[in-house]
Design an enzyme around this catalytic site. Sequence first.
Site, PDB file in Angstrom:
ATOM      1  N   HIS A  80      31.779  21.544 -11.842  1.00 16.90           N
ATOM      2  CA  HIS A  80      32.568  22.222 -11.682  1.00 16.90           C
ATOM      3  C   HIS A  80      33.270  23.501 -12.816  1.00 16.90           C
ATOM      4  CE1 HIS A  80      35.342  18.708 -10.412  1.00 16.90           C
ATOM      5  NE2 HIS A  80      34.612  19.130  -9.733  1.00 16.90           N
TER       6      HIS A  80
ATOM      7  N   SER B  60      32.471  20.059  -4.417  1.00 17.89           N
ATOM      8  CA  SER B  60      33.397  20.651  -5.534  1.00 17.89           C
ATOM      9  C   SER B  60      32.642  22.047  -7.009  1.00 17.89           C
ATOM     10  CB  SER B  60      33.900  19.972  -7.031  1.00 17.89           C
ATOM     11  OG  SER B  60      32.915  18.948  -7.741  1.00 17.89           O
TER      12      SER B  60
END
Length: 125
Positions: free
Chosen positions: A99, A35
């Site tokens: 992230h 991610s």
Amino acid sequence: VHGFWAVSTLFVISSTGGTILSAIFLPQYITVGASGGILGLIGACLSDIILNWNLLFNDFVNPERRSRFAHAKVLVVLLLDVVVNIIIGMTPFVDNWSHVGGMMYGFLCGLSTIHMVSPRFFGDE
């Protein structure tokens, strides 16, 4: 458009940056996942949009109103994707620092490597 090696390098740098930020702020956890790199690609795309903002909404490049709406829609979808990923990162066992770090590194790499496109590229003198 940008090529396999450029995108792969950007993905690896963003993933590494997300992992570094995660290791700084969450040293007691081991995290894995793609991610950070994916958000890094989104960050690079956002930096491309920022660098070429005037060109995306230029009358010569996009004479139709519909095309301008499509570009604005892409920007909204990218920002919505970032917001959704940050919200998902607030759930247990999901590393939000990865992230944020991946997107930050991708955005900065995009700003430093993506070239501004001139309107002359499209034939506008």
